[in-house]
Design an enzyme around this catalytic site. Structure first.
Site, PDB file in Angstrom:
ATOM      1  N   ASN A  29       7.551  -7.131  -5.144  1.00  0.00           N
ATOM      2  CA  ASN A  29       6.853  -5.848  -5.291  1.00  0.00           C
ATOM      3  C   ASN A  29       7.892  -4.868  -5.851  1.00  0.00           C
ATOM      4  OD1 ASN A  29       5.476  -3.465  -5.058  1.00  0.00           O
ATOM      5  ND2 ASN A  29       4.918  -3.730  -2.907  1.00  0.00           N
TER       6      ASN A  29
ATOM      7  N   ARG B 296       3.309  -8.126  -7.626  1.00  0.00           N
ATOM      8  CA  ARG B 296       2.293  -7.085  -7.516  1.00  0.00           C
ATOM      9  C   ARG B 296       2.368  -6.255  -8.799  1.00  0.00           C
ATOM     10  NH1 ARG B 296       2.138  -1.981  -3.433  1.00  0.00           N
ATOM     11  NH2 ARG B 296       0.069  -1.321  -4.031  1.00  0.00           N
TER      12      ARG B 296
ATOM     13  N   HIS C  54      -4.988  -0.101  -4.624  1.00  0.00           N
ATOM     14  CA  HIS C  54      -4.865  -0.719  -3.291  1.00  0.00           C
ATOM     15  C   HIS C  54      -5.779  -1.939  -3.164  1.00  0.00           C
ATOM     16  CE1 HIS C  54      -3.686   3.389  -1.319  1.00  0.00           C
ATOM     17  NE2 HIS C  54      -2.592   2.694  -1.607  1.00  0.00           N
TER      18      HIS C  54
ATOM     19  N   ARG D 162      -0.373  13.859  -1.831  1.00  0.00           N
ATOM     20  CA  ARG D 162      -1.340  13.999  -2.939  1.00  0.00           C
ATOM     21  C   ARG D 162      -2.590  14.735  -2.466  1.00  0.00           C
ATOM     22  NH1 ARG D 162      -1.345   7.724  -4.603  1.00  0.00           N
ATOM     23  NH2 ARG D 162       0.595   7.465  -3.473  1.00  0.00           N
TER      24      ARG D 162
ATOM     25  N   GLU E 191      -0.259  -7.427   2.203  1.00  0.00           N
ATOM     26  CA  GLU E 191      -0.399  -7.626   0.757  1.00  0.00           C
ATOM     27  C   GLU E 191       0.466  -8.778   0.276  1.00  0.00           C
ATOM     28  OE1 GLU E 191       0.320  -3.397   0.758  1.00  0.00           O
ATOM     29  OE2 GLU E 191      -1.058  -3.183  -0.914  1.00  0.00           O
TER      30      GLU E 191
END
Ligand code: ADP
Length: 404
Positions: free
Chosen positions: A7, A90, A179, A240, A383
């Site tokens: 990743n 990823r 995601h 955010r 993940e």
């Protein structure tokens, strides 16, 4: 069969070496602060942590360090790097070209490059990781797992913005969603926990970490998600802003804010941090809110309220909801927020059991009451395991590329 999962981000590269199919992590670690002061490697093997301060300038160098560490005499886990049969990466943005994980070839590399325009902070380091492995381990099979792929099933009615159609044709402006690796993983786990097949579950999955998104899953497939053209849309996040009246930006533009400043404000200075003025971490906010800090409380209240609105919206999108799933650092751990998000949702069949909720921290658990029509589940995301699995399946050539 040894499978390496990578990743790669702009400032860190995380890695996990798996023994498949038993999905055992032989070693894992991270190269942090790439290109900055104090860059270092943390390598975990056999319950021990090995730490090394070493100047690392880019993702390519980080990958070289990782591969060398995995084959080191003292802390390594392979004799030779050629024991690694496949590497899964990823990749954040696959645009609208990929419906699943794929074996990397020239065409895939060209697409990742092409979509770097849409994910300038993510796709370039993802690609640098792939290319470094190509250089160091030529011929090894590499697999790209896209964060957007799970959302490729979202119908046009949900992915189109009500802008002039030409903007979609010319620039690909549409909802892509992110995601996806996590939403898919928890949706599959939720199906298993409820004794259903993976294409039998209707669920609303909430990935609440530093980035946050909510997805409507119908019959195991994503049919809508809160993040959009970029990972800025949707619910508020650590830093955010999430959904906004776009005219706010024009208004601020007129006041003299340039595009770069607006970008920074919306991505880095908003959300929990912007509202509270003190932290993007709900652990700090919960503590400060208890000390009667009105803005810390407001930040948490806005966060929970907006997630609750998405749950309501996606209840309308789905015919039935079997499960409401919480995952990500906040979803897995912040029990008070889970309770607050679910409060007042009785009329749509969501009822949280206080005791079950209190006991569910970072482990799979059902936290709804017996009478709750919708099962409320906590499912730690994984993940890397999902990527290892796709990589193992595709590396074995058991499935044609693109079919997962
Ligand atoms: P990322 O999206 O970067 O993978 P995580 O999923 O690890 O991030 O989520 C990070 C966030 O999760 C933190 O900012 C914090 O708000 C929250 N978090 C992590 N651990 C806990 C905890 N034990 N209790 C409450 N919140 C937590």
């Amino acid at each position: 069969m040894k499978v390496l999962v990578i990743n790669a981000g702009s400032s860190s590269v995380k890695y996990y070496l798996y023994e498949m199919p038993r999905a055992e992590v032989l070693a894992n670690g991270v190269v942090e602060r790439i290109g900055q002061e104090g860059s270092n490697l943390l390598h975990y093997v056999g319950g021990e942590t090995h730490s090394e301060e070493i100047r690392v300038e880019g993702v390519g160098e980080a990958m070289e360090l990782i591969l060398a560490t995995l084959a080191k005499k003292d802390v390594g886990v392979v004799e030779d790097i050629s024991e690694i049969v496949a590497v899964g990466h990823r990749v954040v943005h696959g645009g609208d070209e990929f419906t699943g994980s794929v074996v990397v070839d020239e065409r895939v590399i060209a697409s990742i490059e092409k979509f770097a325009d849409l994910a300038p902070l993510h796709n370039p380091p993802n690609l640098a990781g792939i290319q470094a492995v190509q250089r160091k381990v030529p011929g090894v099979r590499q697999i790209a797992c896209f964060d957007t792929a799970f959302h490729s099933t979202i119908p046009e009615v949900a992915y189109m913005y009500a802008l002039p159609y030409e903007l979609y044709e010319k620039y690909g402006i549409r909802r892509y969603g992110f995601h996806g690796i996590s939403h898919r993983y928890v949706a599959r786990r939720a199906a298993a926990m409820l004794g259903k097949g993976k294409y039998e579950i209707d669920a609303i999955t909430c990935h609440l970490g530093n980035g946050c998104s909510v997805t409507a899953v119908k019959r195991g497939k994503s049919v809508d998600t809160s993040m959009g053209f970029t990972p800025l849309e949707g619910v508020p996040m650590g830093t955010r802003c999430g959904d906004l009246d776009p005219a706010i930006l024009f208004y601020l533009g007129d006041k003299g804010y340039d595009v770069e400043t607006l970008n920074r404000i919306c991505n880095k200075e908003s959300g929990l941090l912007g509202l509270s003025g003190v932290s993007n971490d709900v652990r700090n906010l919960a503590k400060i809110a208890r000390e009667d800090d009105a803005r810390a409380k407001l930040a948490v209240d806005v966060f929970c309220y907006r997630i609750k609105k998405y749950i309501g919206a996606y209840t309308a999108v789905l015919d039935t909801v079997d499960a409401l799933v919480f995952t990500g650092g906040i979803g897995e751990n912040a029990l008070h927020l889970r309770e607050q998000i679910c409060s007042g949702l009785t009329q749509i069949g969501v009822q949280v059991d206080r005791d079950a909720n209190s006991g569910a921290i970072a482990e799979e658990a059902e936290i709804s009451t017996k009478n709750s029509r919708v099962k409320v589940l906590v499912i730690p995301t994984n993940e890397q395991a999902a990527i290892a699995n796709d990589t193992y399946e595709l590396a074995g050539d058991r499935l044609p590329a693109g079919s997962k």
